[in-house]
Design an enzyme around this catalytic site. Sequence first.
Site, PDB file in Angstrom:
ATOM      1  N   CYS A  51      60.213  71.041  24.977  1.00 23.38           N
ATOM      2  CA  CYS A  51      59.916  70.950  26.402  1.00 23.38           C
ATOM      3  C   CYS A  51      60.790  71.991  27.086  1.00 23.38           C
ATOM      4  CB  CYS A  51      60.217  69.534  26.891  1.00 23.38           C
ATOM      5  SG  CYS A  51      59.926  69.325  28.648  1.00 23.38           S
TER       6      CYS A  51
ATOM      7  N   SER B  77      52.051  73.022  32.177  1.00 26.44           N
ATOM      8  CA  SER B  77      51.768  71.916  33.082  1.00 26.44           C
ATOM      9  C   SER B  77      52.046  72.360  34.517  1.00 26.44           C
ATOM     10  CB  SER B  77      52.670  70.728  32.716  1.00 26.44           C
ATOM     11  OG  SER B  77      52.502  69.671  33.637  1.00 26.44           O
TER      12      SER B  77
ATOM     13  N   SER C 297      49.124  67.943  36.856  1.00 24.73           N
ATOM     14  CA  SER C 297      49.728  66.714  37.362  1.00 24.73           C
ATOM     15  C   SER C 297      48.909  66.228  38.543  1.00 24.73           C
ATOM     16  CB  SER C 297      51.171  66.989  37.806  1.00 24.73           C
ATOM     17  OG  SER C 297      51.958  67.323  36.686  1.00 24.73           O
TER      18      SER C 297
ATOM     19  N   CYS D  90      60.364  62.884  41.134  1.00 23.96           N
ATOM     20  CA  CYS D  90      60.925  63.750  40.092  1.00 23.96           C
ATOM     21  C   CYS D  90      62.364  64.126  40.410  1.00 23.96           C
ATOM     22  CB  CYS D  90      60.060  65.007  39.953  1.00 23.96           C
ATOM     23  SG  CYS D  90      60.687  66.163  38.716  1.00 23.96           S
TER      24      CYS D  90
ATOM     25  N   CYS E 147      63.790  73.252  41.095  1.00 25.30           N
ATOM     26  CA  CYS E 147      62.373  73.408  41.440  1.00 25.30           C
ATOM     27  C   CYS E 147      62.262  73.400  42.956  1.00 25.30           C
ATOM     28  CB  CYS E 147      61.551  72.256  40.854  1.00 25.30           C
ATOM     29  SG  CYS E 147      59.767  72.408  41.131  1.00 25.30           S
TER      30      CYS E 147
ATOM     31  N   CYS F 110      58.441  66.909  44.664  1.00 26.02           N
ATOM     32  CA  CYS F 110      57.689  65.706  44.296  1.00 26.02           C
ATOM     33  C   CYS F 110      58.645  64.514  44.375  1.00 26.02           C
ATOM     34  CB  CYS F 110      57.123  65.847  42.888  1.00 26.02           C
ATOM     35  SG  CYS F 110      55.991  67.252  42.705  1.00 26.02           S
TER      36      CYS F 110
ATOM     37  N   ASN G 173      59.524  57.326  34.413  1.00 23.53           N
ATOM     38  CA  ASN G 173      60.906  57.322  33.935  1.00 23.53           C
ATOM     39  C   ASN G 173      61.822  57.250  35.147  1.00 23.53           C
ATOM     40  OD1 ASN G 173      60.279  57.697  31.108  1.00 23.53           O
ATOM     41  ND2 ASN G 173      59.592  59.731  31.718  1.00 23.53           N
TER      42      ASN G 173
ATOM     43  N   GLY H 208      61.038  72.881  36.853  1.00 20.95           N
ATOM     44  CA  GLY H 208      60.354  73.975  37.527  1.00 20.95           C
ATOM     45  C   GLY H 208      58.843  73.905  37.465  1.00 20.95           C
ATOM     46  N   GLU H 209      58.223  74.777  38.257  1.00 21.03           N
ATOM     47  CA  GLU H 209      56.772  74.906  38.299  1.00 21.03           C
ATOM     48  C   GLU H 209      56.409  76.227  37.612  1.00 21.03           C
ATOM     49  OE1 GLU H 209      53.959  73.356  38.846  1.00 21.03           O
ATOM     50  OE2 GLU H 209      52.959  75.272  38.520  1.00 21.03           O
TER      51      GLU H 209
ATOM     52  N   GLU I 138      67.797  73.057  31.491  1.00 25.23           N
ATOM     53  CA  GLU I 138      67.725  72.084  30.408  1.00 25.23           C
ATOM     54  C   GLU I 138      66.461  72.288  29.582  1.00 25.23           C
ATOM     55  OE1 GLU I 138      70.005  68.057  31.630  1.00 25.23           O
ATOM     56  OE2 GLU I 138      68.218  68.463  32.787  1.00 25.23           O
TER      57      GLU I 138
ATOM     58  N   CYS J 222      60.339  63.020  30.874  1.00 23.87           N
ATOM     59  CA  CYS J 222      59.670  63.699  31.978  1.00 23.87           C
ATOM     60  C   CYS J 222      60.300  63.318  33.310  1.00 23.87           C
ATOM     61  CB  CYS J 222      58.207  63.289  32.070  1.00 23.87           C
ATOM     62  SG  CYS J 222      57.241  63.680  30.644  1.00 23.87           S
TER      63      CYS J 222
END
Length: 333
Positions: A97, A178, A201, A111, A104, A108, A278, A149-150, A83, A320
């Site tokens: 974005c 990020s 983060s 998320c 991922c 977390c 969110n 993802g990271e 996405e 996010c």
Amino acid sequence: MDLELLDRRLAERAEPAFRARQVWEWTARGAASYEEMSNLPGSLRGALDAEVPFSSLALERTARSRDGTEKALFATADGRPVEAVLMRYRDGRRSLCLSSQSGCPLTCSFCATGSMRFGRNLSASEILDQALQFRRAEAVDHAVFMGMGEPLMNLDSVLAACERLPDLGIAASRTTISTVGWIPGIERLAREGPRVRLALSVHAPDEALRSELMPVNDRYRLADVLDACRAWREARRRRVYVEYLMLAGVNDRPEQARALASLLRPRHAFKVNLIPYNPTGGEYSGSGRGAIEAFRATLAERGVPATLRLTRGRDIDAACGQLAAAGRAPGFG
Ligand code: SAH
């Protein structure tokens, strides 16, 4: 567009070296097909059309938020969901974005992406094709690697994509990576690659709570991550943006604001972005306005500049932490 495949096909046809550059220039400026590339011979356009798919991603769906934010769901050639989001701001800014991985591997707790199955790293072309999808419709000028993802676990592809984003109109100084605090990646970013911005983060001011929220903290401890960020800042002469998600009753107390302030030294090395939570269907609820404002004021009193991130696209699950294309495809009704 798979740029390696493009190079191979051009080489097989013994095309001159400048052809790849011509194709890329058209593509980066928003061409919608090979047909538009009027300085390529017609026969070459036809051959490329047959042999090099114009995008490495298939666009499956788009959704548009009331605030103008747009989300696109793609599939890679091997069927992985990806996405990307375009945020339109009133001042004219157009910010993309981008996702660096399908899913991922980090988990977390707040998320949505972390709860879907990890697919794989995306290639540089798959990252660029997310951006090109939006670039074909309008000019864009900022990019943030805050999608799925990271990014620092896929740094080769992310850096290769960052090298080419300026051709789409997005300068390195307007590109932000990020990270959860993947130290080897932060160290590498201090030494090489375009001069992009770095966002970290943080989300909790102490190791125990941070490990609970972000299990990766057991591997790379916050104290060490902040050292790596300070070294990055020394090398790159730019401050680090700290992202701090506001979770009611979890990390939003005044003493936690004070603890955060004392971690962020030297003062001018960091700037805090407070992020409203969110909803992702989990156990958390977002902090109220009062708690967020008090947190911000506590940081400010201690000389730490903090701003509140505008939430965009929440009604289409494009905000996010809400990107989780697999199965439920929220917001694509
Ligand atoms: N893996 C990277 C980039 C992707 S996430 C990273 O973690 O930094 C981009 C930002 O969105 C991160 O700060 C992340 O913690 C935050 N985020 C994740 N879930 C969220 C949620 N439910 N609400 C608001 N922000 C969230």
